[in-house]
Design a protein around this motif. Structure first.
Motif, mmCIF file in Angstrom:
data_model
loop_
_atom_site.group_PDB
_atom_site.id
_atom_site.type_symbol
_atom_site.label_atom_id
_atom_site.label_comp_id
_atom_site.label_asym_id
_atom_site.label_seq_id
_atom_site.Cartn_x
_atom_site.Cartn_y
_atom_site.Cartn_z
ATOM 1 N N PHE A 92 0.821 -1.208 0.000
ATOM 2 C CA PHE A 92 0.000 0.000 0.000
ATOM 3 C C PHE A 92 0.859 1.263 0.000
ATOM 4 C CE2 PHE A 92 -3.284 -2.729 2.396
ATOM 5 C CZ PHE A 92 -3.788 -3.217 1.210
ATOM 6 N N GLU A 93 1.925 1.262 0.791
ATOM 7 C CA GLU A 93 2.808 2.434 0.857
ATOM 8 C C GLU A 93 3.487 2.694 -0.479
ATOM 9 O OE1 GLU A 93 3.749 1.604 5.590
ATOM 10 O OE2 GLU A 93 5.202 1.058 4.045
ATOM 11 N N ARG A 94 3.967 1.639 -1.102
ATOM 12 C CA ARG A 94 4.634 1.791 -2.391
ATOM 13 C C ARG A 94 3.646 2.265 -3.454
ATOM 14 N NH1 ARG A 94 9.581 -1.051 -3.136
ATOM 15 N NH2 ARG A 94 8.991 -1.509 -5.283
ATOM 16 N N HIS A 95 2.456 1.677 -3.460
ATOM 17 C CA HIS A 95 1.501 2.044 -4.502
ATOM 18 C C HIS A 95 0.983 3.460 -4.288
ATOM 19 C CE1 HIS A 95 -0.695 0.497 -7.987
ATOM 20 N NE2 HIS A 95 -1.620 1.383 -7.647
ATOM 21 N N HIS A 96 0.883 3.884 -3.048
ATOM 22 C CA HIS A 96 0.450 5.264 -2.788
ATOM 23 C C HIS A 96 1.442 6.252 -3.392
ATOM 24 C CE1 HIS A 96 -1.498 8.634 -1.003
ATOM 25 N NE2 HIS A 96 -0.523 8.893 -0.150
ATOM 26 N N VAL A 97 2.737 5.968 -3.273
ATOM 27 C CA VAL A 97 3.758 6.813 -3.900
ATOM 28 C C VAL A 97 3.573 6.836 -5.414
ATOM 29 C CG1 VAL A 97 6.232 7.017 -4.373
ATOM 30 C CG2 VAL A 97 5.443 6.558 -2.047
ATOM 31 N N VAL A 98 3.347 5.668 -5.997
ATOM 32 C CA VAL A 98 3.129 5.581 -7.440
ATOM 33 C C VAL A 98 1.931 6.441 -7.864
ATOM 34 C CG1 VAL A 98 2.457 4.029 -9.323
ATOM 35 C CG2 VAL A 98 4.179 3.295 -7.651
ATOM 36 N N GLU A 99 0.848 6.356 -7.098
ATOM 37 C CA GLU A 99 -0.359 7.108 -7.439
ATOM 38 C C GLU A 99 -0.149 8.612 -7.301
ATOM 39 O OE1 GLU A 99 -3.453 6.048 -8.535
ATOM 40 O OE2 GLU A 99 -2.500 4.097 -8.840
ATOM 41 N N ILE A 100 0.563 9.037 -6.266
ATOM 42 C CA ILE A 100 0.799 10.469 -6.073
ATOM 43 C C ILE A 100 1.697 11.009 -7.183
ATOM 44 C CG2 ILE A 100 1.863 12.199 -4.581
ATOM 45 C CD1 ILE A 100 -0.826 11.272 -3.578
ATOM 46 N N ILE A 117 0.600 13.965 -9.879
ATOM 47 C CA ILE A 117 1.338 15.213 -10.132
ATOM 48 C C ILE A 117 1.575 15.396 -11.627
ATOM 49 C CG2 ILE A 117 3.580 16.344 -9.830
ATOM 50 C CD1 ILE A 117 3.619 15.063 -7.003
ATOM 51 N N VAL A 118 2.017 14.331 -12.283
ATOM 52 C CA VAL A 118 2.287 14.410 -13.722
ATOM 53 C C VAL A 118 1.004 14.698 -14.495
ATOM 54 C CG1 VAL A 118 3.077 13.098 -15.734
ATOM 55 C CG2 VAL A 118 4.321 12.925 -13.559
ATOM 56 N N ASP A 119 -0.088 14.060 -14.082
ATOM 57 C CA ASP A 119 -1.365 14.241 -14.783
ATOM 58 C C ASP A 119 -1.979 15.616 -14.546
ATOM 59 O OD1 ASP A 119 -1.209 11.685 -15.785
ATOM 60 O OD2 ASP A 119 -2.524 10.806 -14.265
ATOM 61 N N ARG A 120 -1.808 16.154 -13.334
ATOM 62 C CA ARG A 120 -2.502 17.385 -12.971
ATOM 63 C C ARG A 120 -1.730 18.657 -13.279
ATOM 64 N NH1 ARG A 120 -6.444 17.444 -9.105
ATOM 65 N NH2 ARG A 120 -6.550 19.670 -9.705
ATOM 66 N N SER A 121 -0.422 18.556 -13.496
ATOM 67 C CA SER A 121 0.372 19.761 -13.719
ATOM 68 C C SER A 121 0.886 19.826 -15.156
ATOM 69 C CB SER A 121 1.560 19.824 -12.753
ATOM 70 O OG SER A 121 2.409 20.906 -13.092
ATOM 71 N N PRO A 122 0.241 20.587 -16.013
ATOM 72 C CA PRO A 122 0.723 20.729 -17.388
ATOM 73 C C PRO A 122 2.141 21.301 -17.455
ATOM 74 C CG PRO A 122 -1.519 21.561 -17.196
ATOM 75 C CD PRO A 122 -1.020 21.320 -15.804
ATOM 76 N N THR A 167 13.395 0.357 -11.567
ATOM 77 C CA THR A 167 12.106 1.036 -11.734
ATOM 78 C C THR A 167 11.966 1.477 -13.182
ATOM 79 O OG1 THR A 167 13.006 3.197 -11.114
ATOM 80 C CG2 THR A 167 12.067 1.874 -9.361
ATOM 81 N N PRO A 168 11.230 0.749 -13.976
ATOM 82 C CA PRO A 168 11.076 1.124 -15.383
ATOM 83 C C PRO A 168 10.449 2.495 -15.521
ATOM 84 C CG PRO A 168 9.457 -0.539 -14.758
ATOM 85 C CD PRO A 168 10.416 -0.427 -13.623
ATOM 86 N N GLY A 169 10.925 3.264 -16.486
ATOM 87 C CA GLY A 169 10.377 4.586 -16.727
ATOM 88 C C GLY A 169 8.927 4.520 -17.161
ATOM 89 N N GLN A 170 8.133 5.457 -16.673
ATOM 90 C CA GLN A 170 6.709 5.486 -17.002
ATOM 91 C C GLN A 170 6.472 6.307 -18.265
ATOM 92 O OE1 GLN A 170 4.331 3.704 -15.079
ATOM 93 N NE2 GLN A 170 6.316 2.917 -14.414
ATOM 94 N N PRO A 171 5.570 5.877 -19.120
ATOM 95 C CA PRO A 171 5.267 6.644 -20.337
ATOM 96 C C PRO A 171 4.515 7.917 -20.011
ATOM 97 C CG PRO A 171 3.749 4.810 -20.119
ATOM 98 C CD PRO A 171 4.756 4.639 -19.025
ATOM 99 N N LEU A 172 4.672 8.925 -20.866
ATOM 100 C CA LEU A 172 3.958 10.181 -20.701
ATOM 101 C C LEU A 172 2.777 10.213 -21.646
ATOM 102 C CD1 LEU A 172 7.023 12.605 -20.552
ATOM 103 C CD2 LEU A 172 5.753 11.627 -18.645
ATOM 104 N N ASN A 173 1.641 10.658 -21.139
ATOM 105 C CA ASN A 173 0.439 10.740 -21.971
ATOM 106 C C ASN A 173 0.525 11.912 -22.930
ATOM 107 O OD1 ASN A 173 -0.709 8.554 -20.610
ATOM 108 N ND2 ASN A 173 -1.577 9.890 -19.031
#
Length: 225
Positions: free
Chosen positions: A164-172, A176-181, A219-225
């Motif tokens: 849960f702790e790890r996934h919460h970090v992932v979600e936050i 941030i990436v989704d909400r901040s253009p 930690t594989p890099g996450q794609p950008l939308n």
């Protein structure tokens, strides 16, 4: 709010690149773990320099937990890290505004989301899911903000506090990436990186769990939308 500038040599400082900033934090945490902290940039000359402005190389959104002092666990000095702290490292508009000020106003190249072992906010959300009991007053907001991360973790098979702790970090970090253009545009340009980490109280290690725009082993890099 105006941009503050200082230390003209900072433009050639390798810490002022996304990867260089991450490596500086990683090295500092290694010193802290080994009980060989250097306590850099904390003398009188540094204090005097800081009166003219700031140019931190990282902004860290961390939990407010007193056991996770950001500058200490990364062994950094005055003016090195722009720190934002909320219980459970949750976000709201003021947090997003502070992150954007660090990135846009101060030119910070690295955004860090820092969760930790034995997080009280995560534990409270887990208890609410299991018992249906919610805390009173404004503390209920913490549970409401953290619970979606736990539900997402459960959907992926997670069932432990660490999951849960790890996934919460992932979600936050994703939030941030989704909400901040403004942060997203700099990620696409390669001038900013984002990394989510979990601090282990037991041994002092900050373990990466997710990253955007960086080279972080494990930690594989996450794609950008």
């Amino acid at each position: 709010m105006t941009t503050e500038k200082t230390d003209q040599t900072a433009t050639s400082d390798p810490r002022h690149t996304p990867q260089g900033a991450f490596e500086a934090l990683r090295r500092g945490n290694s010193r802290f773990m080994a009980e060989e902290s250097a306590h850099p940039r904390q003398d009188g000359a540094r204090r005097e320099l800081m009166t003219t402005g700031q140019r931190p190389f990282a902004v860290v959104l961390a939990c407010s937990d007193s056991r996770v002092p950001v500058e200490i666990i990364f062994d950094q000095g005055l003016g090195d890290i722009f720190v934002i702290r909320t219980a459970g490292e949750i976000t709201d508009l003021s947090v997003l505004a502070s992150l954007e000020f660090a990135v846009v106003g101060l030119g910070v190249p690295l955004v860090v989301v820092l969760g930790h072992e034995n997080c009280g906010a995560v534990n409270a959300a887990q208890n609410a899911l299991e018992t249906g009991e919610l805390p009173s007053g404004f503390q209920r907001v913490l549970v409401e903000k953290v619970t979606p991360s736990l539900l997402a973790a459960r959907a992926e098979g997670g069932d432990t506090a660490e999951d849960f702790e790890r996934h919460h970090v992932v979600e936050i970090a994703a939030h941030i990436v989704d909400r901040s253009p403004q942060i997203l545009s700099r990620l696409r340009e390669g001038t900013v990186g984002v990394v989510g980490m979990r601090y282990r109280l037991s041994d002092g290690m900050t373990e990466p769990v997710v990253n955007y725009g960086l080279d972080v082993p494990g930690t594989p890099g996450q794609p950008l939308n």
